[in-house]
Design an enzyme around this catalytic site. Structure first.
Site, PDB file in Angstrom:
ATOM      1  N   HIS A  69      48.655  32.836  34.699  1.00  0.00           N
ATOM      2  CA  HIS A  69      47.502  32.365  35.483  1.00  0.00           C
ATOM      3  C   HIS A  69      46.021  32.572  35.199  1.00  0.00           C
ATOM      4  O   HIS A  69      46.084  34.026  35.173  1.00  0.00           O
ATOM      5  CB  HIS A  69      47.946  31.465  36.817  1.00  0.00           C
ATOM      6  CG  HIS A  69      48.607  30.349  36.811  1.00  0.00           C
ATOM      7  ND1 HIS A  69      48.755  29.832  37.721  1.00  0.00           N
ATOM      8  CD2 HIS A  69      50.101  30.221  35.796  1.00  0.00           C
ATOM      9  CE1 HIS A  69      50.174  29.373  37.871  1.00  0.00           C
ATOM     10  NE2 HIS A  69      50.951  29.199  37.086  1.00  0.00           N
ATOM     11  N   GLU A  71      44.084  33.355  37.408  1.00  0.00           N
ATOM     12  CA  GLU A  71      44.026  34.335  38.834  1.00  0.00           C
ATOM     13  C   GLU A  71      44.750  35.930  38.120  1.00  0.00           C
ATOM     14  O   GLU A  71      43.448  36.756  38.570  1.00  0.00           O
ATOM     15  CB  GLU A  71      44.102  33.798  39.614  1.00  0.00           C
ATOM     16  CG  GLU A  71      43.250  32.722  40.809  1.00  0.00           C
ATOM     17  CD  GLU A  71      43.721  31.282  39.902  1.00  0.00           C
ATOM     18  OE1 GLU A  71      43.130  30.489  40.289  1.00  0.00           O
ATOM     19  OE2 GLU A  71      44.775  31.385  38.737  1.00  0.00           O
ATOM     20  N   CYS A  99      47.220  28.585  43.151  1.00  0.00           N
ATOM     21  CA  CYS A  99      48.127  28.303  43.477  1.00  0.00           C
ATOM     22  C   CYS A  99      49.159  29.035  44.450  1.00  0.00           C
ATOM     23  O   CYS A  99      48.761  30.384  44.809  1.00  0.00           O
ATOM     24  CB  CYS A  99      49.418  28.246  42.403  1.00  0.00           C
ATOM     25  SG  CYS A  99      49.861  29.648  41.442  1.00  0.00           S
ATOM     26  N   CYS A 102      48.989  32.320  43.007  1.00  0.00           N
ATOM     27  CA  CYS A 102      48.391  33.431  42.605  1.00  0.00           C
ATOM     28  C   CYS A 102      47.794  33.741  43.231  1.00  0.00           C
ATOM     29  O   CYS A 102      46.679  34.742  43.935  1.00  0.00           O
ATOM     30  CB  CYS A 102      47.036  32.422  42.216  1.00  0.00           C
ATOM     31  SG  CYS A 102      47.463  32.181  39.951  1.00  0.00           S
TER      32      CYS A 102
END
Length: 175
Positions: A69, A71, A99, A102
């Site tokens: 992801h 992040e 999420c 993250c």
């Protein structure tokens, strides 16, 4: 509209132009979209100097890595560049609410603050399988030890517009 850090008096840090950094995260997300990735981007900024130390977009599809992801990618880049796992004194800007994975990475990296634009619900409307556990709820569940300050809705309309542009692409991959 400008948003400023809520710890400014405590740290006497320079005022940070939050919209400028969020626009950079959006620009980075668009770069990822052009390379066939999903619509998420993030930047890590030094709170004291206002310098962007790392930029990243989501590379789940390219890397065949469900943890790639934006992040997580930007935290990895910042940690490598700064040669430390401890990112205390740094702030992350993300185009979408992180999420749970993250947000946990943000916590474990000791980032001071997270600013995000779009919400979990916005990502869900784009077709992403989201776990509806908001950052504020995760922080509350984590107790007093989770020290990350959360700022939401920064340039949300622009972030949602970017996500909707991705949604119209024929080459998009949802996961």
């Amino acid at each position: 509209m400008r948003y400023w850090s809520d710890v400014e008096e405590v740290d006497r840090m320079k005022k940070v132009d939050v919209e400028r950094f969020m626009r950079e995260a959006i620009r980075v997300a668009y770069m990822g979209i052009e390379k066939g990735q999903s619509p998420f981007g993030a930047v890590v900024v030094d709170r004291k100097t206002g310098e962007i130390v790392a930029r990243a977009y989501n590379t789940v599809v390219k890397d065949n890595d469900p943890t790639a992801h934006a992040e997580v990618n930007v935290i990895r880049k910042a940690a490598r560049k700064l040669k430390t796992y401890n990112l205390r004194g740094y702030v992350i800007f993300s185009t979408c609410e992180p999420c749970p994975m993250c947000f946990s990475a943000i916590h474990w990296a000791n980032l001071d603050e997270v600013y995000f634009g779009a919400t979990i619900e916005d990502a869900e409307r784009c077709g992403f399988r989201e776990i509806k556990l908001h950052n504020r709820e995760i922080k509350k569940l984590g107790g007093r030890r989770v020290r990350v300050r959360i700022h939401d809705g920064v340039l949300r309309d622009e972030c949602v517009k970017m996500m909707n542009a991705w949604k119209k692409r024929k080459d998009r991959v949802r996961y």
